[in-house]
Design an enzyme around this catalytic site. Structure first.
Site, PDB file in Angstrom:
ATOM      1  N   TYR A 153     106.444  60.775 -87.007  1.00 12.38           N
ATOM      2  CA  TYR A 153     107.851  61.148 -87.212  1.00 12.38           C
ATOM      3  C   TYR A 153     107.968  62.651 -87.461  1.00 12.38           C
ATOM      4  O   TYR A 153     108.810  63.330 -86.861  1.00 12.38           O
ATOM      5  CB  TYR A 153     108.415  60.363 -88.390  1.00 12.38           C
ATOM      6  CG  TYR A 153     109.750  60.835 -88.895  1.00 12.38           C
ATOM      7  CD1 TYR A 153     110.941  60.469 -88.253  1.00 12.38           C
ATOM      8  CD2 TYR A 153     109.850  61.644 -90.033  1.00 12.38           C
ATOM      9  CE1 TYR A 153     112.170  60.897 -88.738  1.00 12.38           C
ATOM     10  CE2 TYR A 153     111.071  62.071 -90.518  1.00 12.38           C
ATOM     11  CZ  TYR A 153     112.236  61.692 -89.862  1.00 12.38           C
ATOM     12  OH  TYR A 153     113.449  62.130 -90.339  1.00 12.38           O
ATOM     13  N   SER A 198     114.270  67.332 -89.581  1.00  7.14           N
ATOM     14  CA  SER A 198     113.879  66.862 -90.916  1.00  7.14           C
ATOM     15  C   SER A 198     112.950  67.898 -91.541  1.00  7.14           C
ATOM     16  O   SER A 198     112.164  68.549 -90.832  1.00  7.14           O
ATOM     17  CB  SER A 198     113.128  65.531 -90.809  1.00  7.14           C
ATOM     18  OG  SER A 198     112.539  65.206 -92.054  1.00  7.14           O
TER      19      SER A 198
HETATM   20  P1  NAP Z   1     120.115  55.810 -91.007  1.00  6.60           P
HETATM   21  O1  NAP Z   1     120.935  55.681 -92.243  1.00  6.60           O
HETATM   22  O2  NAP Z   1     118.951  54.902 -90.777  1.00  6.60           O
HETATM   23  O3  NAP Z   1     121.121  55.697 -89.764  1.00  6.60           O
HETATM   24  C1  NAP Z   1     120.559  55.772 -88.472  1.00  6.60           C
HETATM   25  C2  NAP Z   1     121.659  55.819 -87.432  1.00  6.60           C
HETATM   26  O4  NAP Z   1     121.049  55.966 -86.141  1.00  6.60           O
HETATM   27  C3  NAP Z   1     122.474  54.545 -87.384  1.00  6.60           C
HETATM   28  O5  NAP Z   1     123.770  54.890 -86.979  1.00  6.60           O
HETATM   29  C4  NAP Z   1     121.742  53.744 -86.300  1.00  6.60           C
HETATM   30  O6  NAP Z   1     122.580  52.778 -85.663  1.00  6.60           O
HETATM   31  C5  NAP Z   1     121.384  54.840 -85.342  1.00  6.60           C
HETATM   32  N1  NAP Z   1     120.229  54.524 -84.484  1.00  6.60           N
HETATM   33  C6  NAP Z   1     119.058  53.972 -84.849  1.00  6.60           C
HETATM   34  N2  NAP Z   1     118.261  53.875 -83.774  1.00  6.60           N
HETATM   35  C7  NAP Z   1     118.945  54.342 -82.706  1.00  6.60           C
HETATM   36  C8  NAP Z   1     118.687  54.458 -81.333  1.00  6.60           C
HETATM   37  N3  NAP Z   1     117.538  54.072 -80.792  1.00  6.60           N
HETATM   38  N4  NAP Z   1     119.637  54.972 -80.542  1.00  6.60           N
HETATM   39  C9  NAP Z   1     120.826  55.341 -81.063  1.00  6.60           C
HETATM   40  N5  NAP Z   1     121.137  55.267 -82.370  1.00  6.60           N
HETATM   41  C10 NAP Z   1     120.202  54.761 -83.172  1.00  6.60           C
HETATM   42  O7  NAP Z   1     119.536  57.280 -90.851  1.00  6.60           O
HETATM   43  P2  NAP Z   1     119.906  58.661 -91.608  1.00  6.60           P
HETATM   44  O8  NAP Z   1     119.114  58.740 -92.848  1.00  6.60           O
HETATM   45  O9  NAP Z   1     121.375  58.855 -91.643  1.00  6.60           O
HETATM   46  O10 NAP Z   1     119.239  59.701 -90.585  1.00  6.60           O
HETATM   47  C11 NAP Z   1     119.974  60.382 -89.601  1.00  6.60           C
HETATM   48  C12 NAP Z   1     119.118  61.494 -89.058  1.00  6.60           C
HETATM   49  O11 NAP Z   1     118.714  62.333 -90.141  1.00  6.60           O
HETATM   50  C13 NAP Z   1     117.818  61.015 -88.394  1.00  6.60           C
HETATM   51  O12 NAP Z   1     117.545  61.812 -87.257  1.00  6.60           O
HETATM   52  C14 NAP Z   1     116.772  61.247 -89.466  1.00  6.60           C
HETATM   53  O13 NAP Z   1     115.491  61.445 -88.916  1.00  6.60           O
HETATM   54  C15 NAP Z   1     117.315  62.497 -90.127  1.00  6.60           C
HETATM   55  N6  NAP Z   1     116.822  62.695 -91.482  1.00  6.60           N
HETATM   56  C16 NAP Z   1     117.134  61.835 -92.481  1.00  6.60           C
HETATM   57  C17 NAP Z   1     116.637  62.054 -93.761  1.00  6.60           C
HETATM   58  C18 NAP Z   1     116.921  61.148 -94.934  1.00  6.60           C
HETATM   59  O14 NAP Z   1     116.287  61.307 -95.993  1.00  6.60           O
HETATM   60  N7  NAP Z   1     117.842  60.217 -94.815  1.00  6.60           N
HETATM   61  C19 NAP Z   1     115.815  63.157 -93.991  1.00  6.60           C
HETATM   62  C20 NAP Z   1     115.512  64.016 -92.948  1.00  6.60           C
HETATM   63  C21 NAP Z   1     116.031  63.773 -91.697  1.00  6.60           C
HETATM   64  P3  NAP Z   1     122.788  51.293 -86.299  1.00  6.60           P
HETATM   65  O15 NAP Z   1     123.700  51.450 -87.469  1.00  6.60           O
HETATM   66  O16 NAP Z   1     123.410  50.515 -85.192  1.00  6.60           O
HETATM   67  O17 NAP Z   1     121.440  50.777 -86.684  1.00  6.60           O
END
Ligand code: NAP
Length: 248
Positions: A157, A143
């Site tokens: 985080y 991130s």
């Molecule tokens: P998201 O929409 O909240 O989706 C999270 C995903 O991870 C879902 O598939 C969830 O499964 C799964 N998950 C949650 N807890 C878990 C666990 N303990 N073990 C295995 N799987 C788990 O998140 P996102 O925004 O796509 O983020 C994905 C990655 O990008 C993360 O690493 C996040 O830190 C990073 N990121 C995101 C952003 C942003 O702005 N969105 C920015 C920077 C970095 P369920 O569907 O079953 O809950």
């Protein structure tokens, strides 16, 4: 095109779901993990299969070694593993450091750091030529918080993602000579449900004035960068950290 199997952690929603769909369209068989949302995972699998691809979903908490081992076993049932996208990650409620509980810290670090490292360990065991594998690629999802710091929101985080950056650099150098390329993608403000899961459903809209491009990113835009690093087009990228942040 048969590109083997890629394991996408957290592939049921958000960035991981976009990666799963794009990887399947590009010729990988996709094993995606989910944590709670079996219905979302089933939708991604159904979409991939409807488009002629191969996919399977497995429930896994990546903070659990047993669950990670089961996820890799499920991936290998689809064919030989060629890639890992270590995408699963969590945030928690907006807090200052002087408000953080040990329980929260343990959970954030267990999922974002411990779980990611265990996934890498298992991928290296299968991909590395040192272990009889045929090579492959690992993409870690960090991130922009790792360099911005998350002050006033979630420094824990941000620090966990700093660890992911360092993991990417070190692991990349460790296994570059074993036919594994490791790289990192650092998303910025991406329009997914992660912000609501941290109690801030309006977070992306609120922060748009800080973004040089004037808009949030979409999961598909991050997935495109991840797919590029996963593929042979990125053959000379080792330990790279690619910001997908709209300029922030
Ligand atoms: P998201 O929409 O909240 O989706 C999270 C995903 O991870 C879902 O598939 C969830 O499964 C799964 N998950 C949650 N807890 C878990 C666990 N303990 N073990 C295995 N799987 C788990 O998140 P996102 O925004 O796509 O983020 C994905 C990655 O990008 C993360 O690493 C996040 O830190 C990073 N990121 C995101 C952003 C942003 O702005 N969105 C920015 C920077 C970095 P369920 O569907 O079953 O809950």
């Amino acid at each position: 095109m048969d590109r083997g199997v890629v394991l996408v952690t957290g592939g049921s929603r958000g960035i991981g779901a976009s990666v799963a769909r794009a990887a399947a369209a590009a010729g990988w068989a996709v094993c995606l993990t989910y944590h709670d949302n079996a219905a979302a995972a089933a939708t991604v699998v159904a979409d991939i299969e409807a488009a002629g691809g191969v996919a399977a979903a497995v429930r896994a908490d990546i903070a659990s070694e047993a669950d990670v081992l089961a996820a890799f076993a499920a991936a290998e049932r689809l064919g030989p593993l060629t890639g890992l996208v270590a995408n699963a990650g969590i945030v928690d409620m907006k807090s200052r450091v002087d408000e953080l509980s040990v329980e929260r810290l343990e959970r954030v670090l267990a999922v974002n750091v411990l779980g990611t490292i265990i996934c890498c360990r298992e991928a290296v065991k299968r991909l590395s030529t040192r272990h009889g594998g045929s090579g492959g690629a690992i993409v870690l999802v960090s991130s922009a918080a790792s360099r911005l710091g998350g002050a006033g929101e979630y420094v824990d985080y941000a620090a966990s993602k700093g660890a992911v950056d360092t993991l990417g650099i070190g692991l990349a150098r460790e296994v570059a000579g074993e036919s594994i390329r490791v790289n990192v993608v650092r998303p910025g403000k991406i329009d997914t449900e992660i912000h609501a899961s941290g109690g801030q459903p309006d977070r992306v809209a609120r922060l748009i004035p800080l973004l040089p491009l004037g808009r949030a990113g979409q999961a598909d835009e991050v997935a495109a960068a991840i797919l590029w690093l996963l593929g042979e087009e990125a053959s000379y990228c080792i330990g790279s950290i690619l910001d997908v942040t709209g300029g922030r």
